[in-house]
Enzyme design. Sequence first.
Site, PDB file in Angstrom:
ATOM      1  N   GLU A  43       5.423  10.430   2.217  1.00 41.90           N
ATOM      2  CA  GLU A  43       5.969  11.701   2.710  1.00 41.90           C
ATOM      3  C   GLU A  43       7.473  11.832   2.447  1.00 41.90           C
ATOM      4  OE1 GLU A  43       3.903  13.914   3.516  1.00 41.90           O
ATOM      5  OE2 GLU A  43       2.171  12.604   3.714  1.00 41.90           O
ATOM      6  N   GLY A  44       7.949  11.185   1.412  1.00 44.15           N
ATOM      7  CA  GLY A  44       9.372  11.247   1.054  1.00 44.15           C
ATOM      8  C   GLY A  44      10.097   9.986   1.476  1.00 44.15           C
TER       9      GLY A  44
END
Length: 563
Positions: free
Chosen positions: A423-424
């Site tokens: 998610e980053g």
Amino acid sequence: MDYQAHADALVRHLEITPFLDDLSREGAGVDRDVWAQVVEQAGRVAEALIAPLDPVLDREGARVCDGRVRTAPGHRAAWAQFTQDGWLGLPLPEAVGGMGLPLVLQGACEELFNRASPAFAMLATPGRTAADVLRTSAAPDLAEAWVPQLLSGAWGATICISEPDAGSDVGRIRTRARRGDDGAWRISGEKCWISYGDHDLTGRIGHLMLARSGEESGLRGLSLFLVPDGDGQGQRHGVVLRRIEEKLGLHGSPTCVLGFEEARGHLIGQEGRGLQTLFPMMLQMRLSCGPQGIGVAAGAYATALRYAQERRQGGAPDAPPVAIAAHADVQRMLLGMAGRIETMRALALTCATVLELGGRSGEGQGGWLALAQFLLPIVKDGAARLAFDVSSEALQVLGGAGYTREWPVEQRLRDARVFAVFEGTSGIQAIDMLHRRLWREKGEGLAGFIAVVRAEIGGDARSQALAQAVALLEQTAEALAAMQGAARDAEAGAGAFLDLCGSVAQGWMALRIVQRAGGDPVGLRMQAAARFYLTELPVRAQALAGLATLGAARLDGFAACLD
């Protein structure tokens, strides 16, 4: 129940979370008695249903059989019970099968579920968030078919972005979407790192996928599609399981590589605006990283605290040994863990409230969105690293015992390591804070944050500790803003700047806890942790401010590493 203290702390946090009055004015139901009952029940479900399954998921994992993923024994029964009890749709409208409760309550429950088993809890998030995207952006007939099934847990969903040559660099996606003469879209390409990309827990899986539908390069050529894996009756529609990854942790959550061979897809939203359409789902999935990391950290801390109270070592040689919790160094570790958990918990709940306010129409919506965008990378990355750091520190408290599988700490350490990657990554969150939040948006969210914090600072010593940190943050932001023409200098300190923002934000939460948590045993425990955090805050902030503005000169020796 063993989770009682955890649930009690969450209930207290829900009583003192900022901006709940604003949320109530915007029409959200703020009923703290109902919230307390929901959190209590979530704790019982986490402890009785999910936690006993977690070691089985870790030990047995998932396997491929006849081209499909087979999950661990007991996983299907637990999922069926979890979904039957209605835990998937808490924040979605009742009209589509949800409960219409606020995101902040969703976050509190997620924390308990993730403490019990992050591998189990991971499946719920894409289903819930996909349902939200489909109800707002899909064609009405498609939304009507899919949303209730997703919220009931009968069908599942994934988010498909990464490819072998395009991970965080989304603009390099090569998966193609072609519209046939019949008007139907066909998707061809490869996607990887897909959590629960295939499994036997639901009858059907819908892949929310970015694919290139036009000739434009970069982000402009991408559209969002829902690609079902089949018809739900056993017939596959061009979605092929290539393999599942062998991983360090989260063994119960199959991470898949999928091939799409002329798979039929349904366009979601406008063609060419795929990332914009998917963005709300991405925001909510990043928000769920907060309770994920905090839940795992809370479990590791609980194990370390119990062990430290029972394990006896040291003391006067002519007297019985004392519990290691009596030693100053162990107390430092335990208080450090507790301080970071309580303040990050408060911040994650605050971020959920602000994000929901930003999604509601009304006065000040833009300000809420700016504040949410500022807080979200702090919560996502801070909670992710919290899980690993606290698990590592808990292992240190247990000593050699913590390194063995007799205790659950080593599994928490393995499970948590990926949280700061998906998610980053941490670096992406830091660059986002610098380039978007500070430079592109000219620090709008930061300015709003500082204004809110300063309004709550008093004249006492603990308030002044926070005031010093806020001043350092403001000075550092001004220095980095002036470096926009020398991006490499600023980027070299972006990670430290993100940490500084997080430290000050958690300091704000610590001050609120000290002032509002109450004088009963629950409140006193929270206050002790928060006071410790505030004690260390000025020193930590000073160090991070220095690192953030040190510049790129310290990287000059990197070229020598390549020789």
